[in-house]
Design a protein around this motif. Sequence first.
Motif, PDB file in Angstrom:
ATOM      1  N   LEU A  57       0.836  -1.215   0.000  1.00 53.58           N
ATOM      2  CA  LEU A  57       0.000   0.000   0.000  1.00 53.58           C
ATOM      3  C   LEU A  57       0.868   1.261   0.000  1.00 53.58           C
TER       4      LEU A  57
ATOM      5  N   PHE B 242     -11.122 -11.373   6.455  1.00 56.07           N
ATOM      6  CA  PHE B 242     -10.417 -10.122   6.688  1.00 56.07           C
ATOM      7  C   PHE B 242     -10.145  -9.918   8.170  1.00 56.07           C
TER       8      PHE B 242
ATOM      9  N   PHE C 164      -7.288 -11.948   9.051  1.00 54.17           N
ATOM     10  CA  PHE C 164      -6.038 -11.326   8.606  1.00 54.17           C
ATOM     11  C   PHE C 164      -5.557 -10.301   9.627  1.00 54.17           C
ATOM     12  N   MET C 165      -6.474  -9.431  10.061  1.00 51.55           N
ATOM     13  CA  MET C 165      -6.081  -8.366  11.000  1.00 51.55           C
ATOM     14  C   MET C 165      -5.560  -8.961  12.302  1.00 51.55           C
TER      15      MET C 165
ATOM     16  N   THR D   6      -5.623  -0.697   5.561  1.00 54.34           N
ATOM     17  CA  THR D   6      -6.210  -1.899   4.945  1.00 54.34           C
ATOM     18  C   THR D   6      -7.668  -2.028   5.340  1.00 54.34           C
ATOM     19  N   LEU D   7      -7.966  -1.782   6.604  1.00 51.99           N
ATOM     20  CA  LEU D   7      -9.346  -1.878   7.083  1.00 51.99           C
ATOM     21  C   LEU D   7     -10.240  -0.872   6.353  1.00 51.99           C
TER      22      LEU D   7
ATOM     23  N   LEU E  70      -9.737   0.537   3.471  1.00 50.14           N
ATOM     24  CA  LEU E  70      -9.850   0.157   2.057  1.00 50.14           C
ATOM     25  C   LEU E  70     -10.877  -0.960   1.890  1.00 50.14           C
ATOM     26  N   TYR E  71     -10.833  -1.925   2.788  1.00 44.24           N
ATOM     27  CA  TYR E  71     -11.772  -3.049   2.720  1.00 44.24           C
ATOM     28  C   TYR E  71     -13.205  -2.564   2.913  1.00 44.24           C
TER      29      TYR E  71
END
Lengths: 117, 230
Positions: free
Chosen positions: A15, A59, A62-63, B36-37, B39-40
Amino acid sequence: MAGEEEESNKGFRLLGILDVQNTPCARDAILHGAGGSLTAGLLHFLATSRVKRSFDVGFAGFMLTTLGSWFYCRITNAKLRVQQRVIQDGIKNKVTYEGTVLDPTNKPGAETSSRPS
Amino acid sequence: MAHPSQLGFQDAASPVMEELLHFHDHALMIVFLISTLVLYIIVAMVSTKLTNKYILDSQEIEVIWTILPAFILILIALPSLRILYLMDEINDPHLTIKAMGHQWYWSYEYTDYEDLGFDSYMLPTQDLAPGQFRLLEADHRMVIPVESPIRVLVSAEDVLHSWAVPSLGVKMDAVPGRLNQTAFIASRPGVFYGQCSEICGANHSFMPIVVEAVPLQYFEKWSSLMLEDT
């Protein structure tokens, strides 16, 4: 030669933020997170057959896995660093204080003979 | 030293800078996870077919997005405060050096034992030898012994300056009429570069700081030579 070194040091940034190659523990944390995400999402899908919710669970997996792996690795590294510094100081002090009263390896009986007159 | 198109910090040359690097990695990982969160969530919001025009409130999500950021902030604050206090620890310095900012050069005084003082001007580009760094080299380096706690007292003779060496994790404002103290330990021998970090006039960009960390016997030889020259 310098160009080759620079290319190998230019880590890949996830990112555009996280330099995975050059940050200690980052690569392992992301890989564990990916594995945890896949496992959690797949298991949820096999149990419920709900695609979107399985993605959400994946997800979340993942976190949590990334965070857990990251903290475990960083805390272990920090403890190792502290140990390394203690050992380094111990070696330095041993060289400085060897044969004197302050030498930690001196036996109590030998202290009187090693005191300077 | 810094290299072209560099994004991250320079390699650490002091224990404090190592800790700062580790803290930066920690904070960056948290930033990455939050990004990331977000974006998701954006992708999920954009791709959903569900709509509910009548949502007014939701206590559960309000609790989550209050408690979770508070927890994240604590995760960031604890190591940050630890380093803050680590940087202020009194470490019984072996050597005290005064760094005085002038327009536009630094002067260093080693007055613990003898009266040693010298100025440090930037080397002009036309006077550089092959391999030397443009706008970073100085005619006289601040030489220090390696692995020894050093105290630097920073002040200025005219306007505000700032004495900064990124690889040592040191930056201290030089204020006229005020003595600011900073301390560091150079954990490895080498040459470390910094630049004035407070706007001070036309040549603010042309008064670099060069710190050279050497083993003690070379430091003693250097100080004897400098005393003979002065």
